[in-house]
Enzyme design. Structure first.
Site, PDB file in Angstrom:
ATOM      1  N   SER A 142     -45.479 -20.624  21.404  1.00 15.41           N
ATOM      2  CA  SER A 142     -45.563 -19.552  20.406  1.00 15.41           C
ATOM      3  C   SER A 142     -46.056 -20.137  19.081  1.00 15.41           C
ATOM      4  O   SER A 142     -45.821 -21.321  18.797  1.00 15.41           O
ATOM      5  CB  SER A 142     -44.171 -18.953  20.194  1.00 15.41           C
ATOM      6  OG  SER A 142     -44.165 -18.104  19.063  1.00 15.41           O
ATOM      7  N   TYR A 195     -35.195 -20.188  18.572  1.00 16.53           N
ATOM      8  CA  TYR A 195     -36.395 -19.860  19.350  1.00 16.53           C
ATOM      9  C   TYR A 195     -37.538 -20.806  18.975  1.00 16.53           C
ATOM     10  O   TYR A 195     -38.189 -21.399  19.838  1.00 16.53           O
ATOM     11  CB  TYR A 195     -36.797 -18.405  19.088  1.00 16.53           C
ATOM     12  CG  TYR A 195     -38.092 -17.991  19.757  1.00 16.53           C
ATOM     13  CD1 TYR A 195     -38.128 -17.712  21.120  1.00 16.53           C
ATOM     14  CD2 TYR A 195     -39.277 -17.872  19.032  1.00 16.53           C
ATOM     15  CE1 TYR A 195     -39.313 -17.331  21.740  1.00 16.53           C
ATOM     16  CE2 TYR A 195     -40.461 -17.487  19.642  1.00 16.53           C
ATOM     17  CZ  TYR A 195     -40.479 -17.215  21.000  1.00 16.53           C
ATOM     18  OH  TYR A 195     -41.647 -16.852  21.609  1.00 16.53           O
TER      19      TYR A 195
END
Ligand SMILES: NC(=O)c1ccc[n+]([C@@H]2O[C@H](COP(=O)([O-])OP(=O)(O)OC[C@H]3O[C@@H](n4cnc5c(N)ncnc54)[C@H](OP(=O)(O)O)[C@@H]3O)[C@@H](O)[C@H]2O)c1
Length: 314
Positions: free
Chosen positions: A204, A217
Site C-alpha cells: 500500500s 496497518y
C-alpha cells in the site's frame, strides 16, 4: 535480394526522415535489402510515392523471417500460457481482478479465500498454519511447481494507535505480514522448481507516507515492502523475482464505506493528481505485468498504482 526504389518527383517534405528511416529499417529487418532512391535527402517526394514506399516497407516487415521470430518472442513476453498462479484473497476486490487478469493472459489460476466455493481453488484462512499446510500439499500434488504467487489477502483497521487493542494489532500483523512471510517461505521450493518464479505482494502507499489508515496497518505494509526487497536479493540466484504493487484508494469492498462517502471521496481525489480513485482492474494489470516474462529484469520493486498520489508534494 530485394531491391526497392522509387522515382522522386515533388512536394512532400518528409524525404529526409523517410530516406534515413527506410534505409535503417531495411538494414535491421532484412540485411539483403538494398534501399534505392534516386533522390537526395533534401528532395521533396510526391505523396503517392510516399504511400508506395510506406507499403513496400510494411511488406518487408511482414514477410521478414527475422520479424516473425521477433513477433513470436514478443507474444511470449506478453503471455502467461502454461503458467500456474496462486492468488490469495481472490474472492473479491483486487485479488478477484488479479486472478481474472492472469487467467486472461493464459495462466491457470488457483484462488484462495476463507469463503471459497466452487472449483479452481480452496478455502484457506491464510493466517492459520494448518490451512496453509493443506494448501501447500494441494498445490504440490496438483501442480508440483508454482510460477506465480500473488500475496494479496489483507485487511485494514484504521484505529489510531492509542485506540488499538493488542488484538487489533495482532490481527493485522497475522494477516498482512506473517501470512505473506510464511507463504513466500513455504512456496519457495515450488517457485524455484519452475525455473522463473515470480512473487507479487500487494502492499500500500500507506507503507511510504502517512495516509490516516492507522499505524499498525502502515507498519505491516512497510514490512512487506522490505521483505520484497530482501527476497529479491536472496532469491535472484533461484530465478525468483519478487516485486510488490502499492495501491492508493481502489474501489473494492474493503474501501466501499469510504469511497461512497462523497465528502471523503472528494478529499481523496483532491490529493490525487489524476483526480480519481483507482479500479481493481488497474491494480490487476500492474500485478499481471510483474508476473509476465515481459518484466523479466525487474525485481525488488514496489510499483505504486496511485494516480500520482505519492509524487504529489503540494
Ligand atoms: N482497496 C484499496 O484501496 C487498497 C489500497 C491499498 C492496499 N490494498 C491492499 O490490497 C489487498 C486487497 O484489498 P481489497 O481492497 O481487494 O480487499 P477486499 O475487497 O476486502 O478483499 C480481500 C480479500 O482477501 C480475502 N481475505 C481476507 N482475509 C483473509 C484470510 N484470513 N485468509 C484468506 N483470505 C482472506 C477476502 O476473502 P474472504 O473474506 O472470503 O476470506 C477477499 O477475497 C489487501 O492486502 C489490501 O491491504 C487495498
Amino acid at each position: 535480394m530485394l531491391r526497392i526504389s522509387f522515382e522522386s518527383t515533388k512536394i512532400f517534405p518528409l524525404s529526409l526522415v523517410l530516406t534515413t528511416a527506410s534505409t535503417a529499417l531495411c538494414q535491421v529487418l532484412r540485411p539483403d535489402t538494398i534501399f534505392q532512391t534516386n533522390h537526395s535527402p533534401n528532395d521533396e517526394i510526391s505523396y503517392p510515392n510516399f504511400l508506395h514506399l510506406l507499403r513496400e516497407l510494411i511488406n518487408i516487415f511482414l514477410t521478414n523471417p527475422q520479424n516473425e521470430n521477433t513477433q513470436r518472442k514478443m507474444s511470449d513476453h506478453w503471455s502467461l500460457k502454461g503458467k500456474k498462479a496462486l492468488v490469495t484473497g481472490a474472492s473479491k476486490g483486487i485479488g478477484k481482478a488479479a486472478a481474472g487478469e492472469l487467467e486472461s493472459l493464459g495462466a491457470e489460476v488457483f484462488r484462495v479465500s476463507r469463503d471459497f466455493r466452487g472449483t479452481g481453488g480452496m478455502k484457506c484462512d491464510v493466517t492459520v498454519e494448518k490451512d496453509r499446510k493443506k494448501l501447500f500439499e494441494r498445490i504440490s500434488n496438483d501442480w508440483g511447481k508454482l510460477d506465480i504467487l500473488v500475496n494479496n489477502a489483507g485487511t485494514n483497521n484504521r484505529k489510531h494507535i492509542l485506540d488499538s487493542s493488542p488484538q487489533d494489532y495482532s490481527e493485522l500483523v497475522d494477516l498482512n505480514m506473517t501470512s505473506v512471510f510464511e507463504f513466500c517461505r513455504m512456496f519457495h521450493p515450488l517457485l524455484k522448481k519452475c525455473g522463473h518464479g515470480s512473487i507479487i505482494n500487494v502492499t500500500s502507499v500507506a507503507a511510504q507516507t502517512s495516509v490516516g489508515t492507522g499505524a499498525a496497518y502502515a507498519m505491516t505494509k512497510s514490512a512487506i515492502d522490505q521483505l520484497t526487497r530482501y527476497l529479491s536479493v536472496e532469491w535472484a540466484k533461484d530465478n525468483i523475482r519478487v516485486n510488490a504493487v502499492a495501491p492508493w484508494y481502489i474501489r473494492t469492498p474493503l474501501t466501499s464505506k469510504y469511497v461512497t462517502n462523497d465528502e471523503f471521496l472528494q478529499r481523496i481525489c483532491s490529493r490525487t493528481p489524476m483526480g480519481r480513485i483507482g479500479e481493481p482492474d488497474e491494480v490487476a494489470s500492474a500485478i499481471a505485468f510483474l508476473a509476465l516474462p515481459a518484466s523479466s529484469y525487474i525485481t525488488g520493486e514496489v510499483l505504486a498504482v496511485d494516480g500520482g498520489f505519492l509524487k504529489y508534494g503540494f
